[in-house]
Design a protein around this motif. Sequence first.
Motif, short mmCIF file in Angstrom:
data_model
loop_
_atom_site.label_atom_id
_atom_site.label_comp_id
_atom_site.label_asym_id
_atom_site.label_seq_id
_atom_site.Cartn_x
_atom_site.Cartn_y
_atom_site.Cartn_z
N SER A 1 -4.24 -9.21 4.71
CA SER A 1 -4.63 -9.14 3.59
C SER A 1 -5.03 -7.55 3.55
O SER A 1 -4.48 -6.73 2.48
N ARG B 1 -1.96 -5.66 3.22
CA ARG B 1 -1.30 -5.73 1.92
C ARG B 1 -2.06 -4.97 0.88
O ARG B 1 -1.46 -4.15 0.14
N ASP C 1 -0.09 -4.04 -2.62
CA ASP C 1 0.26 -5.06 -3.00
C ASP C 1 -0.69 -6.18 -3.28
O ASP C 1 -1.22 -6.83 -2.13
N GLY D 1 -0.22 -10.01 -2.95
CA GLY D 1 -0.07 -10.53 -1.43
C GLY D 1 -1.56 -10.32 -0.82
O GLY D 1 -1.57 -11.37 -0.01
N SER E 1 -3.29 -13.54 -1.99
CA SER E 1 -3.00 -14.77 -1.32
C SER E 1 -3.28 -14.74 0.23
O SER E 1 -3.99 -15.84 0.91
N TYR E 2 -3.52 -13.84 0.89
CA TYR E 2 -3.63 -13.77 2.40
C TYR E 2 -5.27 -13.74 2.58
O TYR E 2 -5.73 -14.38 3.35
#
Length: 125
Positions: A63, A66, A71, A74, A77-78
Amino acid sequence: MYKEEHEVGVLGVPQNPAPVMATMIQIPTETSVPDHIVWSLFNSLFMNWFCLGFVAFAYSVKSRDRKMVGDIIGAQSYASTAKCLNVWALVLGILGTIGGIVLLVFLYITANHIASQIAKNNGGY
């Protein structure tokens, strides 16, 4: 998870009766994506039941990577996966610790009871 977007309005002073033109500039602020890396490190070191703390730490590092690249989707999400793994690691760690304490108390009481039974049968030690 945008903090807020700032809008700046630039208006000219009317010199003639013509319509006034306005220019709007939107400046997006930097988003805040928590990567939960400290929580993951704690779970890796102290609450590492089923290696969930280590996996959460790996997702936290992903994370952060990213987020550094830019990003945001992304990174979110992580970070969400790392948070879920951290919650499970913490819950299982607390339940495992409480279960271990209860088991030790039960074993101590059982061993004490058996020792008293043996002493009673061997003549009163």
